[in-house]
Write a protein that holds these residues in place. Structure first.
Motif, short mmCIF file in Angstrom:
data_model
loop_
_atom_site.label_atom_id
_atom_site.label_comp_id
_atom_site.label_asym_id
_atom_site.label_seq_id
_atom_site.Cartn_x
_atom_site.Cartn_y
_atom_site.Cartn_z
N SER A 1 0.83 -1.20 0.00
CA SER A 1 0.00 0.00 0.00
C SER A 1 0.87 1.25 0.00
N GLN A 2 2.08 1.15 0.52
CA GLN A 2 2.98 2.29 0.56
C GLN A 2 3.85 2.37 -0.69
N GLY A 3 3.67 1.42 -1.60
CA GLY A 3 4.48 1.41 -2.81
C GLY A 3 5.93 1.05 -2.54
N LYS A 4 6.16 0.36 -1.45
CA LYS A 4 7.55 0.06 -1.11
C LYS A 4 7.89 -1.43 -1.29
N ALA B 1 8.41 -3.58 -4.43
CA ALA B 1 8.47 -3.84 -5.87
C ALA B 1 8.31 -5.34 -6.13
N GLY B 2 7.49 -5.64 -7.10
CA GLY B 2 7.26 -7.04 -7.43
C GLY B 2 5.97 -7.55 -6.84
N TYR B 3 5.56 -6.96 -5.72
CA TYR B 3 4.29 -7.37 -5.11
C TYR B 3 3.18 -6.45 -5.58
N GLU B 4 1.97 -6.96 -5.67
CA GLU B 4 0.84 -6.12 -6.07
C GLU B 4 -0.43 -6.74 -5.49
N ILE B 5 -1.53 -6.08 -5.72
CA ILE B 5 -2.81 -6.64 -5.26
C ILE B 5 -3.28 -7.63 -6.33
N GLY B 6 -3.21 -8.89 -6.05
CA GLY B 6 -3.55 -9.92 -7.03
C GLY B 6 -5.05 -10.11 -7.18
#
Lengths: 631, 418, 205
Positions: free
Chosen positions: A112-115, A117-122
């Motif tokens: 949620s903080q954009g910190k 990289a590589g992870y996202e809301i799937g």
């Protein structure tokens, strides 16, 4: 090599296991079975739960024959010592699952903080649904914002500030009332574990029943708390599983490819490894090195997570984790935490395999430590997979032995997927239950244990149950065992009884549904709660049962207890360390029925366990007024 | 065959090995009055023959080899006649005559004369420094010759040959060994153990040649070289001929006591002649595994036969349950234990179970006929050997899964009823 | 005279007897310091594994007659009549392992003995803690056994106890069980037995 495998038929029912045990012996590699033999006889005091090391006035033990000491130095008798020890097992298990959940929540926060990289809301849809459960308003907010608020709310479930867990709202009211009356409604995830450690300190809770009740509560803080959060957040981040086909057993390792195996539990690591192995540049590099590609496979729960969501193949379960290395075909194994044998680093040293530990909480002998954090995960994963590709050149092809062809399996049966397969509502399942085509359902879960012939408990029990029209949902090592035995394909309905065959055949699903990893046991609970709510009953009224035919871990203790506390009869294969207290045994196997409407049974023989479950299911059917049989 | 209590019997025992010694002690336990005489062909006080290789090695002094203290014989009133070999036994007149002409009457006689080493008859076998190793004197003569010896050839890879090799290696000589059959200890171990033993010996510096034998010796007064039957030659300043032993029965020529390989005895260890018994390396009693009579020339068999013969001589009727060949030896860090029928003939219904565990460095082979254990080979873990040997000795069917006996963890604990 | 009696049905496999035995035969006689001695002291009692993963304290029976004594090559094994104990003379032992072949119980081990000649591997076995007994102490293994698997008593009293137990067991109403005194231990053993027997069962696949 195969003429010597006869003696390994005692250790495992799997062909790949038998053959690899032969190779391990040839190459003088120690396995978990060797260490088990060396440990025998195991100390009876400890097996019975009658030894205590909690304080320095001890260590103490109670003589089960009544002649030696009957109380510890502090005055605790057998009941108290057994209950305290059991309580700590629950605490350790609950803590493990819940910490796994916490790590996922922290990733959600970082996303949620954009910190991260590589992870996202799937699965944004699931994010919104779960957020709504937590009372987070989703109007006009983007996924990031909602994720942040949800993470915060979930973190509160872990603490003392709140006095209850949010996701308990999914539990049928009758069950909640039972818990309230007993005083076992969980208040906070870390709180219950912490309080268990407090209660079991010398001179705190010395009422064995009180301790057991808190044990129930502690487990519930896991089942409806930490584990449930783990599963939901994993779905949110990485996608809710949908039916998918893949392959299992050691044959999933490929002679002509770079083999990377993930081991451990948390998808926060394995998902990043997956991404790295799909990186075009790295695949090109692999081809330059003479490999046909990069082959990612998993063992144990983190493997199950990837299997459920992406159809990544599984090389084996708990007792196979050393043996997959013995194939000589593994360039790199990456581990995070839980169920990782400290011997693996040593085993890998016999080959070219690189062993990488990734969690600051979990370091191991002879492994290279590369710590993953949400901020560095993607790059670190890429760097490590690159090293795996480069390690391909170090493989000694003379020592490679991948002895079997892989077996197909279906996976991905999250609650959402099951409901989807049923057409969107649980009605077809309920109708089948009412008509008696499906008698009931059983969750076969848990680990492997060298005390029990590997996979024999799981597969035998599963086969007996499906033969008798009982739908099986499985997780963890049990899930892999059944998949290896070929029970997870639609064609496996040939092993099922007529009713189950008909229903599954019509839906195109196997008679055994892979529900996921060990934290995903909560999916079974969620489904059970949903069924109970639809029917207007308590979970304990449903024709359901649970079984852990080959469990070993403290996590399994927590799971077993939360399943029973939620109202589902559970049969255990290996004996829990409670035989030192007749009171505790009686309560676990009978008394709990009167308080939570379900209890445990201990039955090492899966054939007999199947009978126990069948009898139980028919009794529950009778109780609901459904057509039932007298077993 | 019983005798009236208190009746005096004249017990004569020929042989100062363990069989003779224990027989004498046993007779005395049951019969405090009767005279007991032991005759020994060697001039030495009864000594432990297996220890002569230690004498050669230098790890024991001669007096440390004694089976008993002088006091043990004196206090039991057992008379020792040393340096007296028997020339003839007169069964009808119940007396024996020694080489020196002494005539000794007996009521009960035990023949425990042991065995004589086999000599090889080839050209040059009379050269000096060619020894057999059976008597203490052999070791002493070898010791005298040692200072001039650099290279030793051992003919025969059996137990005696191995012990000689071990002792002479310790003395700093170069040791070569030839054996007619395929591996060392061919009569005692199986092929797999034989290979392990060969490997160990070579690691210890022994030059091994299997499948060959000596054709002739050459030298000028003292042996200098041996020619093998494969055409090769081995330089050697000392030779130990260890190609086997034969029961020492030559003095029985004129008597009608039946001899096969050794003196045939019944289940009371009595020979064809009434009141004449035999025990030890000279005796051929029933082998429990083979169910026929066989000479089992090993120390523990001699010990038990001496005791049983002694009991029978003292008037206690005791059935000898039968002998069982067995051996244990250490070669470097390798321990080997064998017993019973080690090399089962094929196609006769024997079931051979084997387990090798390279990590634990153990090997075990069990020869079964049905559920009855007939033979055993163990490499390492020899402390468990006695339990398995006792199962063979009793020849009763094993009631548990046979494979259990193969496991490294098997021990007496599993034989308890639960 | 009193002797060590083994009650195998009571053994829980905790191995305390082994630790106590090794400590009692160390140079310093104290567990902590024994662990840093060279050579490391070793036990003369060995807890073996039964068919169903139960424990069994295997100890020298001090047989009379003793097979090991009968076959000992250098005559190093002898009987001490005062203590009714079979002992090994550490100076005379030549490590030939003939006693290993003779002992049907497998209780003799071969290693450097903390209390024997230095750097010499010899046969080692239970000595009935004769040294402790002469100082009025009970054998070390018995002292630490808290579940009654090892007791130190007159043969007559242990025989009487067994007779009484037998009588109780065959009397009307008695349950047909190995050990009447601990249902919990019986339950544990029944389950362990089931586990072992299942391993032998063919998989029905």
């Amino acid at each position: 090599m195969s003429d010597k495998t006869r003696k390994y038929e005692k250790y495992t029912i799997t062909r790949d296991g038998q053959l690899m045990l032969g190779k391990a012996e040839q190459e003088q590699i120690e396995t978990v079975w060797d260490r088990f033999q060396d440990q025998l006889p195991q100390c009876g005091y400890c097996e019975m739960g009658l030894s205590c090391r909690n304080c320095a006035m001890g260590p103490c033990r109670v003589d089960p024959f009544g002649e030696g000491p009957q109380k510890g130095v502090c005055g605790a008798d057998a009941d108290i010592i057994v209950a305290r020890n059991f309580g700590r097992m629950i605490a350790a298990g609950a803590a493990s699952h819940s910490d796994h959940g916490r790590d996922l929540v922290e990733v959600l926060e970082k996303v949620s903080q954009g910190k991260a990289a590589g992870y996202e809301i799937g699965d944004p849809g699931k994010l919104m649904r779960v957020a709504a459960e937590y009372g987070v308003s989703t109007e006009g907010k983007d996924a990031s914002a909602v994720a942040g608020e949800l993470a915060f709310a979930m973190q509160e479930d872990y603490g003392t500030r709140k006095k209850g867990l949010q996701l308990i709202s999914r539990v049928p009211k009758k069950r909640l009332d039972t818990w309230e009356k007993l005083g076992i409604t969980p208040r906070g995830i870390d709180r219950e574990t912490s309080e268990m450690m407090h209660r079991t300190h010398m001179g705190v809770d010395n009422d064995w029943l009180n301790l057991l009740l808190h044990g129930l509560r502690n487990a519930l803080s896991d089942g409806w708390g930490g584990s449930l959060i783990a599963t939901e957040v994993s779905d949110i981040l990485f996608g809710t599983p949908k039916p998918v086909t893949s392959t299992v057993n050691m044959g999933v390792l490929k002679e002509d490819q770079v083999n990377v195996i993930v081991h451990g539990h948390n998808p926060v690591v394995s998902e990043m490894i997956l991404q790295a192995t799909e990186d075009e540049d790295l695949i090109k590099l692999a081809k330059e090195k003479g490999a046909a590609g990069i082959n990612l496979t998993g063992v144990c729960c983190t493997g199950s997570e990837l299997l459920m969501r992406h159809g990544i193949p599984m090389a084996g379960n708990h007792l196979m984790t050393e043996l997959v290395l013995v194939t000589g075909a593994v360039e790199m194994m990456l581990v995070d935490y839980q169920c990782i044998m400290p011997s693996l680093g040593h085993t890998a040293k016999c080959f070219h395999t690189l062993m990488i530990s990734t969690s600051d909480k979990a370091k191991f002998p002879e492994m290279e430590h590369n710590e993953f954090h949400p901020e560095n995960a993607r790059e670190l994963a890429r760097g490590l997979v690159r090293r795996a590709v480069e390690n391909f050149a170090n493989r000694n092809s003379d020592r490679v032995y991948i002895p079997v062809e892989p077996v197909k399996c279906m996976s991905g049966f999250s609650v959402e997927a099951i409901l989807g397969a049923l057409g969107g509502t649980p009605d077809p399942l309920i109708d089948a239950l009412k008509a008696g085509k499906i008698r009931g359902a059983a969750g076969i879960v848990g680990c492997n244990n060298p005390k029990i012939k590997h996979d024999y408990g799981h597969v035998t029990l599963t086969k007996r149950l499906i033969e008798n029209d009982i739908l099986v949902l499985d997780t963890g090592c049990a899930g892999i065992a059944n998949a290896k035995a070929g029970l997870k394909v639609p064609e496996a309905i040939k092993f099922a009884g007529p009713g189950l065959k008909e229903v599954c055949g019509a839906l195109g699903i196997p008679p055994v549904l892979h529900v996921g990893s060990c934290v995903d046991n909560v999916r079974i609970l969620v489904l059970a709660a949903a069924l109970a709510n639809t029917l207007g009953t308590d979970i304990s009224d449903l024709p359901l049962a649970g079984a852990a035919p080959e469990w070993y871990s403290e996590k399994a203790v927590s799971i077993g207890v939360y399943v029973v506390a939620s109202g589902i009869f559970t049969v255990l294969g290996p004996t829990p360390p409670i035989t030192g207290s007749a009171n505790v045994v009686k309560t676990a196997t009978e008394g709990l029925n009167n308080v939570v409407g379900a209890c445990f049974a201990v039955e090492p023989d899966p054939e007999k366990a199947a009978l126990l479950i069948r009898r139980h299911i028919e009794q529950k059917r009778k109780g609901l007024g459904l057509p039932s049989l007298d077993i | 065959m019983s005798f009236a209590r208190g009746q005096i019997m004249r017990h004569v025992i020929v042989g100062t090995g363990i069989a003779g010694t224990l027989a004498a002690e046993t007779i005395r336990k049951f019969d405090p009055k009767s005279p007991i005489i032991i005759l020994g062909g060697e001039p030495f006080f009864p000594y432990c023959r297996p220890m002569i290789s230690m004498l050669l090695e230098g790890s024991v002094a001669p007096e440390e080899m004694a089976i008993r203290e002088k006091e043990d014989f004196l206090s039991r009133d057992i008379e020792l006649l040393l340096g007296e070999s028997v020339r003839e036994v007169n069964v009808l007149e119940r007396k024996l005559e020694t080489e020196r002409g002494k005539v000794i009457p007996f009521d009960r006689l035990l023949i425990a004369t042991g065995a004589d080493p086999v000599k090889i008859q080839v050209d040059g076998c009379d050269l000096a420094n060619i020894f057999t190793m059976r008597h203490r004197e052999d070791a002493e003569r070898m010791l005298k010759a040692l200072p001039e010896v650099r290279r030793v050839l051992i003919v025969g890879g059996g137990l005696v040959g191995l012990k000689a090799a071990h002792a002479l290696l310790a003395r700093g000589t170069k040791v070569a060994m030839v054996e007619k059959l395929a591996h060392p200890l061919p009569l005692v171990v199986d092929g797999k153990s034989g290979a392990a033993i060969s490997q160990r010996l070579e690691e210890m510096g022994v030059m091994l040649k299997m499948g060959v034998t000596v054709a002739s010796f050459a030298g000028n007064g003292f042996v200098k070289e041996a020619s093998l039957d494969d055409g090769s030659r081995v330089r050697c300043d000392l030779v130990v001929v260890a190609v086997g032993s034969r029961p020492a029965v030559s003095f029985l020529g004129k008597s009608f006591i039946r001899v096969n390989q050794g003196i045939l005895v019944d289940s009371f260890l009595e020979t064809d002649a009434k009141d004449i018994y035999a025990a030890g390396d000279v005796a051929e009693a029933t082998d429990v595994v083979l169910n026929r009579r066989k000479v089992n020339a090993v120390w523990p068999v001699a010990a038990e036969q001496g005791i049983v013969a002694g009991m029978n001589m003292a008037g206690k009727r005791v059935v000898y349950r039968g002998s069982m060949g067995r051996n244990v030896l250490r070669i470097g860090d390798l321990d080997v234990l064998t017993g019973g029928l080690v090399n089962a003939p094929p196609n006769e219904g024997y079931d051979v179970l084997e387990d090798e565990n390279r990590r634990r460095k153990t090997y075990r082979k069990l020869v079964f006929k049905g559920n009855v254990l007939k033979g055993l080979v163990m490499l390492n873990q020899v402390e468990k050997g006695g339990t398995l040997l006792s199962i063979i000795q009793r020849q009763i069917p094993v009631s548990m899964e046979k494979e259990r006996l193969l496991e490294p963890g098997f021990d007496f604990s599993q034989l308890l009823p639960r | 005279m009193k002797e060590v009696v083994i009650h195998p049905e009571r053994c829980v496999g905790c191995m305390q007897c082994m630790v106590a035995c090794a400590t009692a035969h160390s140079k310093t006689k104290n567990l902590l310091t024994a662990l840093v001695e060279s050579p490391l002291p070793k036990p003369r009692i060995h807890v073996g594994v039964g068919l169903y993963r139960e424990g069994f304290p295997n100890r020298c029976r001090h047989c009379d007659p003793a097979p090991c004594m009968m076959v000992c090559l250098p005559g190093a094994i002898y009987r001490d009549e005062t203590w009714n104990t079979v002992l090994i003379n550490t100076e005379r032992c030549i490590n030939c392992a003939t006693c290993a072949m003779a002992c049907p119980f497998g209780v003799i081990r071969y290693h450097e003995d903390s209390l024997g000649p230095p750097e010499k591997t010899i046969a080692v076995k239970c000595d009935n803690c004769v040294d402790r007994q002469s100082r009025g102490l009970v054998p070390a293994c018995v002292e630490v056994c808290k579940c009654g698997a090892l007791t130190f008593e007159e043969q007559s009293s242990s025989l009487k106890r067994k007779t009484d137990e037998m009588a109780r067991r065959v009397s009307v109403g008695a349950e047909d069980r190995g050990v009447v005194e601990s249902p919990g231990f019986d339950l544990l053993n029944a389950l362990k037995k089931a586990n072992v027997e299942l391993s032998g069962r063919e998989a029905s696949l």
